[in-house]
Design an enzyme around this catalytic site. Structure first.
Site, PDB file in Angstrom:
ATOM      1  N   CYS A  76      -1.562  -4.132  -5.961  1.00  0.00           N
ATOM      2  CA  CYS A  76      -0.729  -3.276  -6.801  1.00  0.00           C
ATOM      3  C   CYS A  76      -1.409  -2.977  -8.147  1.00  0.00           C
ATOM      4  O   CYS A  76      -1.610  -3.886  -8.951  1.00  0.00           O
ATOM      5  CB  CYS A  76       0.618  -3.977  -7.016  1.00  0.00           C
ATOM      6  N   CYS A  79       0.695  -3.810 -11.246  1.00  0.00           N
ATOM      7  CA  CYS A  79       0.763  -5.273 -11.390  1.00  0.00           C
ATOM      8  C   CYS A  79      -0.489  -5.789 -12.097  1.00  0.00           C
ATOM      9  O   CYS A  79      -0.408  -6.677 -12.953  1.00  0.00           O
ATOM     10  CB  CYS A  79       0.907  -5.942 -10.029  1.00  0.00           C
TER      11      CYS A  79
END
Length: 154
Positions: A76, A79
């Site tokens: 991600c 993230c």
């Protein structure tokens, strides 16, 4: 035409994410603390989450300090952008606050329990008031610190 562009964009995104790779760690194997310097963000698996943070069998908050749980994944992009912000926040607050990292691909039961549909997601836990709050998406350091002030009075 827009549908074709969306499909091509989606395929490109899947290809890009696939090139990043995903590390596989069994749920019962403890994960280690993040290796960045001055970072005390702790990665936990499902067993550790249920023993240290919140017991999902009975919703009992087990952590003693105000805590933030970062639900994320290795593939991600947002993230990865949030990770250094959380490490800086952890360094700033030290022992007054604990930030945990939960990989949703490795801890899928916890992700399902909290109905994590988008990452990153941050779960703020105040053990004194038993209050929790979920924030979804990439948030700024200012937003994180404002929530810390409002929820934890730090």
């Amino acid at each position: 035409m827009k549908k074709i562009l969306l499909i091509i964009g989606g395929l490109f995104l899947l290809l890009f994410c696939g090139l990043l790779g995903i590390a596989i760690i069994p749920d019962d194997e403890p994960q280690t603390e993040t290796t960045s310097s001055n970072s005390k963000v702790i990665s936990v698996n499902e067993k550790e989450f249920n023993q240290k943070i919140i017991n999902t069998q009975n919703d009992e908050i087990l952590c003693n300090n105000p805590s933030i749980v970062d639900f994320n994944a290795t593939w991600c992009g947002p993230c990865k952008m949030l990770s250094p912000i959380l490490e800086n926040v952890q360094t700033k607050y030290g022992d007054k606050l604990q930030i945990y990292s939960v990989d949703v691909d490795q801890c899928n039961n916890i992700a399902l329990y909290y109905k994590i549909e988008s990452i990153p997601s941050l779960l703020y836990i105040n053990p004194k008031t038993k209050q929790t709050k979920m924030m979804v998406g990439l948030v700024s350091r200012d937003e994180i610190e404002n929530t810390i002030k409002n929820m934890f009075n730090l």
